[in-house]
Design a protein around this motif. Structure first.
Motif, PDB file in Angstrom:
ATOM      1  N   ILE A 119       0.868  -1.178   0.000  1.00 37.28           N
ATOM      2  CA  ILE A 119       0.000   0.000   0.000  1.00 37.28           C
ATOM      3  C   ILE A 119       0.903   1.225   0.000  1.00 37.28           C
ATOM      4  N   ASN A 120       0.691   2.138  -0.951  1.00 37.73           N
ATOM      5  CA  ASN A 120       1.594   3.291  -1.038  1.00 37.73           C
ATOM      6  C   ASN A 120       1.159   4.441  -0.132  1.00 37.73           C
ATOM      7  N   GLN A 121       1.890   5.525  -0.193  1.00 37.64           N
ATOM      8  CA  GLN A 121       1.646   6.687   0.670  1.00 37.64           C
ATOM      9  C   GLN A 121       0.272   7.298   0.436  1.00 37.64           C
ATOM     10  N   ASP A 122      -0.288   7.083  -0.764  1.00 37.43           N
ATOM     11  CA  ASP A 122      -1.610   7.611  -1.100  1.00 37.43           C
ATOM     12  C   ASP A 122      -2.728   6.644  -0.733  1.00 37.43           C
ATOM     13  N   LYS A 123      -2.417   5.613   0.021  1.00 35.17           N
ATOM     14  CA  LYS A 123      -3.385   4.595   0.471  1.00 35.17           C
ATOM     15  C   LYS A 123      -3.984   3.813  -0.698  1.00 35.17           C
ATOM     16  N   ALA A 124      -3.161   3.589  -1.703  1.00 29.82           N
ATOM     17  CA  ALA A 124      -3.590   2.794  -2.852  1.00 29.82           C
ATOM     18  C   ALA A 124      -2.883   1.444  -2.846  1.00 29.82           C
TER      19      ALA A 124
END
Length: 258
Positions: free
Chosen positions: A139-144
């Motif tokens: 999960i990346n920093q953008d919550k994706a």
């Protein structure tokens, strides 16, 4: 009370929530041949063990990676509780951003785990689910949700080793006395357990290198308590992660319907 059910290839995990409080978590074997009545008996015995009256169950939700068992379980729990159950799949609102080639091909267990991970822990995240297969989701920093890795599970590796060799025995999955095994049983345990721990450490290093930042690492699944203590990275153990995610999805979808 809300009943959450995660159907995996090897085990079915159930959890009963009273508001946000997890009253119990139990697992039993996934049996493709069992009828709904047999699963209902297991549920009855489990609820009896914890002294919970099924009339208090308002509803529930099911996540499954075993389509042939999904309907059987759904029929069993709906008959047993008298309540309707949601199934994670098309039509279920998740709120999860999926930045992958084909979002529809992602397993429902990964989606549920990601929903719970984002809700409960800082991002970016690496989510490790150690079941029949070991999946490592990112999960990346953008919550994706941006992708995953899939490894053979610990039990599968152990079974393959013993079944495809003439002189290596089947061994239990518990830590060896030391890393360098001085006998065959300890050597197998060391290779399987520390080998899987080393694989996870290596993947975490490479994921963080590719992202260019450190991640919160969370592990769940039946074998995570065995492997994660052997890892060199700090890994948060959350054995109820998927059940928490199922509760969140239940609340999201029921509230939206209301």
């Amino acid at each position: 009370m809300i009943l959450t059910i995660d159907i995996g290839n090897t085990n079915i995990v159930i959890g009963c929530f009273d508001k946000k409080c997890l009253l119990f978590q139990e697992r039993f074997e996934t049996n493709h041949q069992s009828a709904s009545l047999e699963y209902a008996v297991i549920l009855r015995e489990t609820f009896s063990l914890y002294g919970i009256d099924t009339s208090n169950i308002e509803g529930g939700i099911i996540s499954s990676v075993v389509p042939s068992v999904t309907d059987t379980i759904k029929v069993a729990v709906e008959r047993f509780t008298g309540s309707s159950f949601l199934v994670v799949g098309p039509g279920i609102k998740t709120g999860l951003k999926m930045e992958v080639d084909n979002p529809a091909q992602q397993g429902s267990d990964l989606v549920v785990g990601a929903v719970a991970g984002i809700h409960n822990y800082p991002v970016p995240q690496i989510l490790i689910d150690m079941g029949t297969a070991t999946t490592v989701s990112v999960i990346n920093q953008d919550k994706a949700f941006i992708g995953k890795m899939i490894l053979p599970g610990v039990a599968i590796s152990l079974d393959a080793l013993s079944s495809h060799t003439a002189q290596l025995p089947t061994v239990s999955i518990d830590p060896p006395r030391k890393l360098i095994g001085s006998n065959t049983v300890d050597s197998i345990k060391s290779g399987i357990l520390y080998g899987n721990a080393g694989a996870l450490d290596g993947l975490i290093d490479r994921i963080e290198q590719e992202l260019g930042e450190s991640c919160t690492v969370v592990a769940t699944g039946g074998l995570s308590p065995v492997i994660t203590p052997l890892c060199r990275h700090q890994i948060l153990l959350d054995e109820a992660l998927l059940l928490k995610g199922l509760l969140l999805l239940y609340e999201k979808n029921c509230n939206s319907q209301g």
